[in-house]
Design a protein around this motif. Structure first.
Motif, mmCIF file in Angstrom:
data_model
loop_
_atom_site.group_PDB
_atom_site.id
_atom_site.type_symbol
_atom_site.label_atom_id
_atom_site.label_comp_id
_atom_site.label_asym_id
_atom_site.label_seq_id
_atom_site.Cartn_x
_atom_site.Cartn_y
_atom_site.Cartn_z
ATOM 1 N N SER A 143 -53.228 45.814 -42.699
ATOM 2 C CA SER A 143 -52.707 46.432 -41.415
ATOM 3 C C SER A 143 -53.468 45.906 -40.055
ATOM 4 N N ILE A 144 -53.041 45.847 -39.068
ATOM 5 C CA ILE A 144 -53.491 45.524 -37.865
ATOM 6 C C ILE A 144 -54.758 46.329 -37.460
ATOM 7 N N ASP A 145 -54.784 47.686 -37.696
ATOM 8 C CA ASP A 145 -55.870 48.509 -37.514
ATOM 9 C C ASP A 145 -57.145 48.000 -38.447
ATOM 10 N N ALA A 191 -58.593 44.883 -37.136
ATOM 11 C CA ALA A 191 -59.232 45.089 -35.777
ATOM 12 C C ALA A 191 -60.634 45.786 -35.893
ATOM 13 N N GLU A 192 -60.768 46.394 -37.030
ATOM 14 C CA GLU A 192 -62.183 46.975 -37.512
ATOM 15 C C GLU A 192 -62.891 45.896 -37.981
ATOM 16 N N SER A 227 -62.490 44.687 -32.238
ATOM 17 C CA SER A 227 -61.148 45.134 -31.366
ATOM 18 C C SER A 227 -59.923 44.520 -31.658
ATOM 19 N N LYS A 228 -58.951 44.953 -31.152
ATOM 20 C CA LYS A 228 -57.353 44.249 -31.327
ATOM 21 C C LYS A 228 -57.178 43.019 -30.442
ATOM 22 N N TYR A 229 -58.114 43.087 -29.123
ATOM 23 C CA TYR A 229 -58.097 41.787 -28.494
ATOM 24 C C TYR A 229 -58.786 40.738 -28.944
ATOM 25 N N LEU A 257 -59.129 40.367 -32.277
ATOM 26 C CA LEU A 257 -58.369 39.995 -33.423
ATOM 27 C C LEU A 257 -57.362 38.887 -33.060
ATOM 28 N N VAL A 258 -56.471 39.148 -31.921
ATOM 29 C CA VAL A 258 -55.802 38.370 -31.266
ATOM 30 C C VAL A 258 -55.978 37.146 -30.818
ATOM 31 N N MET A 316 -54.395 35.924 -40.365
ATOM 32 C CA MET A 316 -54.780 37.119 -40.799
ATOM 33 C C MET A 316 -55.183 37.231 -42.077
#
Length: 68
Positions: free
Chosen positions: A5-7, A10-11, A15-17, A19-20, A50
Protein backbone atom coordinates in the motif's frame (compact mmCIF):
# COMPACT_ATOMS: atom_id res chain seq x y z
CA UNK A 1 -5.34 -2.44 -5.33
CA UNK A 2 -1.71 -1.55 -4.97
CA UNK A 3 0.43 -3.99 -3.06
CA UNK A 4 2.27 -2.87 -0.99
CA UNK A 5 0.00 0.00 0.00
CA UNK A 6 0.96 3.62 -0.57
CA UNK A 7 0.61 4.36 3.15
CA UNK A 8 3.03 1.53 4.04
CA UNK A 9 5.55 2.75 1.49
CA UNK A 10 5.20 6.38 2.58
CA UNK A 11 5.99 5.36 6.17
CA UNK A 12 9.18 3.63 4.97
CA UNK A 13 10.28 6.75 3.06
CA UNK A 14 8.97 9.43 5.40
CA UNK A 15 6.28 11.07 3.26
CA UNK A 16 4.15 10.50 0.19
CA UNK A 17 6.05 13.29 -1.57
CA UNK A 18 9.37 11.56 -0.88
CA UNK A 19 7.92 8.27 -2.09
CA UNK A 20 6.85 9.81 -5.39
CA UNK A 21 10.25 11.39 -5.97
CA UNK A 22 12.13 8.20 -5.06
CA UNK A 23 9.91 5.95 -7.19
CA UNK A 24 10.11 8.32 -10.17
CA UNK A 25 13.91 8.47 -10.04
CA UNK A 26 14.22 4.71 -9.77
CA UNK A 27 11.63 4.12 -12.51
CA UNK A 28 13.64 6.40 -14.81
CA UNK A 29 16.75 4.33 -14.10
CA UNK A 30 14.82 1.16 -14.96
CA UNK A 31 13.57 2.71 -18.22
CA UNK A 32 17.20 3.54 -19.01
CA UNK A 33 18.01 -0.21 -18.70
CA UNK A 34 19.25 -0.40 -15.10
CA UNK A 35 18.82 -3.95 -13.80
CA UNK A 36 15.86 -4.58 -11.50
CA UNK A 37 16.78 -5.52 -7.95
CA UNK A 38 13.69 -7.71 -7.47
CA UNK A 39 11.89 -10.44 -9.37
CA UNK A 40 8.53 -8.95 -10.29
CA UNK A 41 5.37 -10.10 -12.00
CA UNK A 42 5.03 -6.60 -13.40
CA UNK A 43 6.89 -5.14 -16.32
CA UNK A 44 6.00 -1.56 -15.36
CA UNK A 45 8.98 0.46 -14.09
CA UNK A 46 7.00 2.29 -11.38
CA UNK A 47 5.61 -0.97 -9.99
CA UNK A 48 9.07 -2.51 -9.91
CA UNK A 49 10.45 0.60 -8.19
CA UNK A 50 7.69 0.41 -5.56
CA UNK A 51 8.51 -3.25 -4.88
CA UNK A 52 12.20 -2.38 -4.50
CA UNK A 53 11.32 0.40 -2.03
CA UNK A 54 9.05 -1.96 -0.06
CA UNK A 55 11.88 -4.47 0.31
CA UNK A 56 14.27 -1.76 1.49
CA UNK A 57 16.57 -2.11 -1.51
CA UNK A 58 16.20 1.56 -2.47
CA UNK A 59 16.80 4.34 0.03
CA UNK A 60 16.71 8.11 -0.18
CA UNK A 61 19.94 10.00 -0.69
CA UNK A 62 20.68 12.52 2.04
CA UNK A 63 20.37 16.09 0.84
CA UNK A 64 23.59 18.02 0.52
CA UNK A 65 23.63 21.08 2.71
CA UNK A 66 24.27 23.96 0.32
CA UNK A 67 23.71 26.78 2.83
CA UNK A 68 26.85 28.29 4.33
Amino acid sequence: MIDPSIDYLAEKVGSKYGLVIMAAKRARQLVDHAPALVESNSNKPVSIAMEEIAQGLITAEPKANTKK
